[in-house]
Write a protein that holds these residues in place. Structure first.
Motif, PDB file in Angstrom:
ATOM      1  N   ARG A  39       0.607  -1.113   0.167  1.00 16.06           N
ATOM      2  CA  ARG A  39      -0.167   0.109  -0.138  1.00 16.06           C
ATOM      3  C   ARG A  39       1.238   1.309   0.334  1.00 16.06           C
ATOM      4  N   GLN A  42       2.756   1.354  -3.195  1.00 18.03           N
ATOM      5  CA  GLN A  42       0.592   2.034  -4.232  1.00 18.03           C
ATOM      6  C   GLN A  42       1.158   3.696  -4.395  1.00 18.03           C
ATOM      7  N   LEU A  43       1.280   4.409  -2.981  1.00 16.06           N
ATOM      8  CA  LEU A  43       0.961   5.208  -2.781  1.00 16.06           C
ATOM      9  C   LEU A  43       2.210   6.605  -3.090  1.00 16.06           C
ATOM     10  N   ASN A  44       3.009   5.832  -2.472  1.00 17.73           N
ATOM     11  CA  ASN A  44       4.851   6.280  -3.595  1.00 17.73           C
ATOM     12  C   ASN A  44       4.791   6.490  -5.148  1.00 17.73           C
ATOM     13  N   GLU A  92      -1.558   4.417   5.394  1.00 16.32           N
ATOM     14  CA  GLU A  92      -1.363   5.918   5.140  1.00 16.32           C
ATOM     15  C   GLU A  92      -1.945   7.071   5.580  1.00 16.32           C
ATOM     16  N   THR A  95       2.544   7.776   5.792  1.00 19.67           N
ATOM     17  CA  THR A  95       3.086   8.202   4.287  1.00 19.67           C
ATOM     18  C   THR A  95       2.768   9.292   3.551  1.00 19.67           C
ATOM     19  N   VAL A  96       1.371   9.488   4.037  1.00 17.75           N
ATOM     20  CA  VAL A  96       0.848  11.050   3.433  1.00 17.75           C
ATOM     21  C   VAL A  96       0.530  11.925   4.291  1.00 17.75           C
ATOM     22  N   ASN A 130       8.739   3.361   3.155  1.00 15.90           N
ATOM     23  CA  ASN A 130       8.895   4.685   3.231  1.00 15.90           C
ATOM     24  C   ASN A 130      10.708   5.188   2.208  1.00 15.90           C
TER      25      ASN A 130
END
Length: 148
Positions: A39, A42-44, A92, A95-96, A130
């Motif tokens: 996950r 995916q975000l990165n 999430e 990460t964000v 990350n």
């Protein structure tokens, strides 16, 4: 663009690998660990890490349905249990860092499903992936180079 082949100094790579391995082991759930790192990847937008961790997830028996719906886990109904949802929400949030911090409700939700030690390892795992995502994306390392 071509791949930038020199990734990291070997000592830095060993340190990052050590953090990843320790966090995964301490979490104590290899399938969940792979969902978390996929996950974040995916975000990165890290194709190398996605390729690698999808293969590892399959080896750990993560159901294809979970892998297929991971990008939309919040809308996936009962495909993910509450513990997995809490871990993904925390992934999430770490990460964000939209608001510059992890919201209390996200942290508390995770703390309901993980004791202090496992929660620390979960956060360590998110931090580790990350770091790896940023290394691989900054170096434009394409997928396909991972061999088990």
């Amino acid at each position: 663009m071509t791949a930038r082949t020199r990734l990291l100094d070997p000592e830095v790579a060993r340190a990052l690998s050590g953090l990843s391995a320790t966090a995964k082991q301490g979490l104590g759930d290899p399938a969940l660990a792979e969902l978390v790192v996929i996950r974040a990847s995916q975000l990165n937008h890290c194709a190398f890490c996605l390729d690698m961790h999808l293969a590892i997830a399959r080896r750990h028996g993560v159901p294809e349905r979970q892998l297929d719906l991971l990008a939309a886990w919040e809308e996936a109904g009962d495909v993910f249990d509450e513990r997995e949802r809490a871990a993904l929400a925390l992934t999430e949030a770490v990460t964000v860092l939209t608001e510059g911090f992890v919201p209390d409700e996200v942290y508390e939700r995770a703390a309901q499903h993980f004791d202090d030690v496992r929660l620390a390892h979960l956060i360590g795992l998110v931090v580790a992936i990350n770091n790896w995502n940023r290394v691989m994306v900054s170096r434009r390392i394409p997928p396909g180079g991972y061999t088990p």
